[in-house]
Each structure stands twice: as C-alpha cells, then as structure tokens.
Motif scaffolding. Structure first.
Motif, short mmCIF file in Angstrom:
data_model
loop_
_atom_site.label_atom_id
_atom_site.label_comp_id
_atom_site.label_asym_id
_atom_site.label_seq_id
_atom_site.Cartn_x
_atom_site.Cartn_y
_atom_site.Cartn_z
N HIS A 94 37.34 38.19 18.61
CA HIS A 94 38.69 37.87 18.25
C HIS A 94 39.36 38.96 17.47
O HIS A 94 39.10 39.08 16.34
N MET B 45 38.73 37.34 23.04
CA MET B 45 39.08 36.04 23.52
C MET B 45 40.54 36.12 23.71
O MET B 45 41.44 36.81 22.96
N HIS C 204 28.74 30.43 22.06
CA HIS C 204 28.08 29.80 20.84
C HIS C 204 27.56 28.53 21.06
O HIS C 204 28.26 27.46 20.39
N LYS D 236 38.19 32.06 29.85
CA LYS D 236 37.61 31.33 28.74
C LYS D 236 38.50 29.93 28.67
O LYS D 236 39.81 29.74 28.59
N ASP E 247 30.92 36.08 17.95
CA ASP E 247 31.96 35.35 17.67
C ASP E 247 32.96 35.88 16.39
O ASP E 247 33.38 35.10 15.68
ZN ZN Z 1 35.24 32.57 19.60
#
Ligand code: ZN
Ligand code: NCD
Length: 384
Positions: free
Chosen positions: A15, A45, A156, A98, A227
């Motif tokens: 991100h 993302m 994740h 996503k 992430d």
């Molecule tokens: Zn994420």
C-alpha cells in the motif's frame, strides 16, 4: 565472502498510499523502499483516497506511477460494493481485482453475498481475484471462485488452518494460490504486548504456537508478501524505544498491569505495518538458520509472485546482497516515509548493496540512481 546475487524480487501486496495518504508514503518513497529491500516490482492495493474502483481513478493512479516510480509495478482495481461494471471496465489496466470480505483500513469491504457473486461472475481477468478473506469469509471466496471458474489468490492468510481448505480446493481443481506475510512468520501476538499499536495489523498477529504451524505448513504457501501498510508514528502513537526482545523479557519479569491489554486492544490506531525493507533480511536469516532453503525462499519471493499474477520477470535485473554477520533490525533508518519497523530488534542477515533493473543500476548503498519514472508496468507473460 563474495556478495550474494539474487534475481530482482517481487512483492505482490503493498500500500504505497498515493493518492490520498502521502504523509504516510508516496510512490517515490515507497518504490525507493522497495529497491532498498531488494524488490524490483511491487503490486499496489486499491484502498487509496479516493479508492481505486473504476477506469478513471486507476488511470490517474497509473499516471502518478508513470511520473514517480523507481521500481516496476502493477496496480489493483477494487470494488465499491455497487458498481460492478465500473470495476469490470478497469480490468485491462489492472494487475488483478482486490476484494475485501473482512473489515480493514479503508472503506472497501463488501460482505453481501449477492454483490460478491455478481462481481465474481463478471470479472473478465486477465488478472486473478485477490481477496482479504479470513477463515469463514475465505470459504465463501473459495466457493465463489469454484462456481464462477475464477482464479483466486488469498492475501495474507490469517490462520494456519486456513491453508487446508485452500489446499482442498486446489485438489478439486480450483485455481487458488495464497500468500503469508513476514509478520505472521516472524512476529507473534507477543509483539502486541511489546509494541502496542505498532503491532496492530489486519489480519491480527497470532499466538506463537500458530506461528510455528505456519512454518510447518509453509509447503502449502505459494508466496510471501509484505502487506507493506505504512502509518505514521503520530498515527500509531508513541513507540517504546526499548522494544527489543531483551527488553520484553525484562518486562515479563515485572508485575503486569491488567488494564494494559484491554486498553491496547481498544487501540484507535489504524491497522497496518511497513515491511518492504525487512522481508529479505529476515528470510536470509531464516535460510541461514536452516528453516528453509534459498531456493524455496526465491520461489516465495520471486518465481511464484510472477506466476500467480501472470507477469514476466524484468530483463537483466539483479540484487546484490552483502551477507556479513547477523544483526538486529534497527529502530530507525528506513527508506519508507513512516520510518519505523515492527521487526525492530529481530535478528536479520544481509544488506542490499546494489540493485539492477532492466540493464541499469537503479540503487546503490542507500541511494536511488535513476530519475523518478524509470519504473515501468510489469509485463504480462505469454501464457497469462
Ligand atoms: Zn493489505
Ligand atoms: C492495510 C492498510 O493499512 O492499508 N492494513 C492492514 O492492517 N493490513 C489494509 C489491508 O491490508 O487490507
């Protein structure tokens, strides 16, 4: 010892906060952090402000990347829970779709089964559908992928038991892959006690017995993705400088304040942890300890990330790592704009000294050597 040469790694879940959150990170600082962590490609993302849920917002975000990125990239489109057609129209520009089936930072959660079914039915590819879906909702996503013949990627994975339904679906012929984060492999919920908001993340960190199970079941995992989700120190609150494992052991000997846990659980700080610069040194240390082979590490951080998203490795790219001796990850000194790491005090191995991308040196000894905009969209592979 000669330096270790690796292929340019790819992080399929970051991100970088632009547009809308550039006080946390922007495309320049985030892609620089990628290079300094050994990643020549990142997939970003859609939970920006505004969220990236149609062709126009995705096109604008691509424009920012075109102007500022120093690593290669691919961008996800999201779904606003309502306008399926808008998401579908953005598909050719996106690396994937996503979907958020559980609550997290941002406003893109869709739980309504009918809406989910609609978007699973309509998504035209070529990228897969990536989901934030924990346990119960992950089963819903697996069913939808099976019903509509979609390629599914579970982001994740939140519990080691979730790896079994993924594997069972795969055995039934569903095209499903999954990623686990370094924080679910190298931190446990002990870190929440030690670091407070600086260990607050979705999906939450798990008890150390479950961390062990993630390691035991690593053969069921396709990729490791950071992430990378930076929030500022101001947003997270004060971080204890003495936040090393040694300091924790000291603290455990002291009497506990029973109110502390409850207060921390109710933490209003946003969830999310930076990770682009710590994945490789943590994994090199794990390789050094014999927890996995270097070859397996490269499957998780290079081969499979490209395969899952149908992408090509950038030509003539390499990462040079000075292995040296094991060290503890520092409190500060990172390239990410947020400037901290939840892995502070953890043992690590190796420093990225040089990165080459598409035939050019792009990073050396902490400095980016190319102009903003050198980064390019990751190319699609033939078979995708
Ligand atoms: Zn994420
Ligand atoms: C992410 C963020 O801050 O954008 N936070 C997190 O805890 N992982 C959201 C996300 O990954 O979905």
């Amino acid at each position: 010892m000669p330096n270790l040469m690796l292929p340019g790694l790819v992080d399929v879940h970051v991100h970088l906060r632009e547009p809308g959150g550039t006080h946390k990170e922007d495309v320049a600082s985030g892609t620089a952090a990628a290079l300094s962590g050994g990643f020549v490609g990142i997939l970003d993302m859609p939970n920006n402000t505004p969220p990236i849920t149609d062709r126009q917002t995705l096109y604008q975000k691509l424009g920012i990347y075109r102007a500022k990125a120093v690593s290669d990239y691919g961008l996800f489109v999201g779904f606003d829970g309502e306008h399926v057609q808008a998401t579908v129209e953005a598909a050719p520009l996106a690396v994937g779709l996503k979907l958020y089936l559980d609550e997290t930072f941002g406003d893109l959660t869709t739980r309504e089964p009918a809406r989910l079914a609609e978007v699973f039915e309509a998504w035209p590819g070529p990228g897969p559908i990536a989901v934030h879906a924990e346990s119960a909702s992950m089963r819903v996503a697996l069913q939808l992928a099976e019903r509509y013949g979609q390629r599914l990627h579970v982001c994740h994975v939140s519990h080691p038991d979730d790896l079994f339904p993924i594997d069972a679906a795969r055995q039934r012929g569903v095209t499903v892959t999954c990623e686990v984060t370094p924080h679910h492999l190298f931190l446990s919920d002990e870190a929440v006690e030690r670091l407070g908001a600086y260990a607050h993340v979705k999906p939450a960190l798990v008890p150390s017995e479950l961390v062990d199970l993630f390691w035991q079941r690593l053969h069921l995992v396709d990729a490791v993705a950071s992430d990378h989700a930076p929030h500022t120190r101001t947003e997270k609150g004060e971080m204890p400088r003495q936040s090393t494992p040694a300091a924790l052991r000291q603290k455990q000997r002291e009497p506990q304040d029973p109110a502390m846990g409850a207060r921390r659980e109710a933490s209003p700080a946003p969830p999310g942890l930076p990770g682009l610069e710590t994945t490789l040194p943590l994994f090199l240390r794990a390789v050094d300890e014999g927890r996995l082979t270097l070859e397996r590490m490269l499957e998780l951080l290079h081969d499979n990330p490209l395969r899952i998203y149908g992408l090509q490795a950038a030509a003539d790219s390499a990462v040079e790592v000075d292995l040296g001796t094991p060290y503890r990850l520092p409190f500060e000194g990172y390239s990410t704009r947020c400037g901290w790491s939840p892995f502070v005090g953890q043992w690590a191995l190796g420093h990225v000294v040089r990165v080459r991308l598409r035939g050019r040196p792009v990073y050396e000894d902490g400095r980016v050597l190319v102009a903003p905009g050198y980064g390019q969209p990751l190319g699609r592979s033939e078979q995708a």
